[in-house]
Design a protein around this motif. Sequence first.
Motif, short mmCIF file in Angstrom:
data_model
loop_
_atom_site.label_atom_id
_atom_site.label_comp_id
_atom_site.label_asym_id
_atom_site.label_seq_id
_atom_site.Cartn_x
_atom_site.Cartn_y
_atom_site.Cartn_z
N MET A 41 0.87 -1.23 -0.10
CA MET A 41 -0.09 0.13 -0.20
C MET A 41 0.67 1.12 0.12
O MET A 41 2.01 1.14 0.49
CB MET A 41 -0.98 -0.12 1.33
CG MET A 41 -1.80 -1.09 1.45
SD MET A 41 -2.94 -1.14 0.34
CE MET A 41 -4.31 0.01 1.14
N TRP A 42 0.37 2.45 -0.53
CA TRP A 42 0.99 3.65 -0.41
C TRP A 42 0.68 4.29 0.80
O TRP A 42 -0.29 4.15 1.55
CB TRP A 42 0.52 4.68 -1.60
CG TRP A 42 0.96 4.01 -2.99
CD1 TRP A 42 0.51 3.15 -3.75
CD2 TRP A 42 2.21 4.38 -3.38
NE1 TRP A 42 1.15 2.77 -4.73
CE2 TRP A 42 2.55 3.69 -4.85
CE3 TRP A 42 3.14 5.33 -3.23
CZ2 TRP A 42 3.62 4.16 -5.74
CZ3 TRP A 42 4.15 5.58 -4.32
CH2 TRP A 42 4.44 4.69 -5.26
N VAL A 81 -5.31 15.53 12.19
CA VAL A 81 -5.14 14.52 13.32
C VAL A 81 -6.11 13.23 13.34
O VAL A 81 -7.26 13.61 12.77
CB VAL A 81 -5.27 15.26 14.67
CG1 VAL A 81 -5.47 14.47 15.96
CG2 VAL A 81 -4.51 16.56 15.13
N ILE A 82 -5.53 12.41 13.59
CA ILE A 82 -6.17 10.94 13.51
C ILE A 82 -6.43 10.17 14.84
O ILE A 82 -5.20 10.26 15.33
CB ILE A 82 -5.57 10.06 12.35
CG1 ILE A 82 -5.38 10.47 11.11
CG2 ILE A 82 -6.53 8.76 12.24
CD1 ILE A 82 -4.58 9.79 9.84
N PHE A 131 -4.06 2.88 -0.92
CA PHE A 131 -3.20 3.58 0.16
C PHE A 131 -3.95 3.49 1.40
O PHE A 131 -5.15 3.17 1.47
CB PHE A 131 -3.95 5.36 -0.25
CG PHE A 131 -2.90 6.29 0.02
CD1 PHE A 131 -2.01 6.94 -0.93
CD2 PHE A 131 -2.92 6.83 1.38
CE1 PHE A 131 -1.34 7.92 -0.65
CE2 PHE A 131 -1.93 7.83 1.91
CZ PHE A 131 -1.09 8.40 0.76
N VAL A 132 -3.30 3.48 2.55
CA VAL A 132 -3.52 3.23 3.83
C VAL A 132 -4.93 4.22 4.16
O VAL A 132 -4.54 5.55 3.88
CB VAL A 132 -2.42 3.43 4.91
CG1 VAL A 132 -2.94 3.38 6.16
CG2 VAL A 132 -1.17 2.44 4.58
N ASP A 133 -5.90 3.59 4.43
CA ASP A 133 -7.03 4.58 4.55
C ASP A 133 -6.94 5.61 5.40
O ASP A 133 -7.35 6.66 5.25
CB ASP A 133 -7.89 3.57 5.50
CG ASP A 133 -8.70 2.62 4.54
OD1 ASP A 133 -8.66 2.85 3.25
OD2 ASP A 133 -9.44 1.71 4.95
N THR A 134 -6.30 5.53 6.69
CA THR A 134 -6.36 6.69 7.71
C THR A 134 -5.37 7.99 7.21
O THR A 134 -5.90 9.13 7.16
CB THR A 134 -5.88 6.25 9.12
OG1 THR A 134 -4.44 5.85 8.92
CG2 THR A 134 -6.93 5.29 9.72
N ALA A 138 -6.39 11.58 5.53
CA ALA A 138 -5.79 13.00 6.01
C ALA A 138 -5.29 13.52 4.92
O ALA A 138 -5.46 14.87 4.92
CB ALA A 138 -4.83 12.59 7.23
N LEU A 139 -4.82 12.97 4.04
CA LEU A 139 -4.15 13.74 2.87
C LEU A 139 -5.25 14.28 1.99
O LEU A 139 -5.01 15.36 1.72
CB LEU A 139 -3.33 12.60 1.95
CG LEU A 139 -2.67 13.01 0.58
CD1 LEU A 139 -1.84 14.52 0.89
CD2 LEU A 139 -2.02 12.25 -0.20
#
Length: 155
Positions: A41-42, A81-82, A131-134, A138-139
Amino acid sequence: MRVLTPRSNCLLVAAVIVHDKATNRVVLLQRSENAKFAQGMWDLPVGKSEPGEPITETAVRELYEETGLTVKPESLKVAHVIHGARGVEAPNGFLTVVFATHEWTGEPENREPRKHSQVCWVDTKAIPEAFVDTTASALHRYLTGGRPVSLDGWH
């Protein structure tokens, strides 16, 4: 004044969006097949805080360790912020502070080939779907001016 600190069993993490506004590109990395999670994953450059380390120093250190890029702590702006209820290596939750910077020195390189298959500039209009979900959320929210806080795994 009361100082708030994350619970000792809540993982504190920093991620960095290196954004070249002139070319509208960001630095991303692709996790290798040997990565602890999200293989292939990215992701953004991201990593765990060390005990006693300020979160801005975590961001500076992790960005350099993973990509070779150098940033000054004062050039980092909080972008997102996550707060995750649980995660890999974080059964009691994690808090990720995502920083953005437009100032850096160096060219991105893959400094951790065991963990990452590649590190490169990516056009913001061509962000990979795997892509990593979290951090993807955020991006996306950073790029579109969305809400600066997201929750993951909370009911």
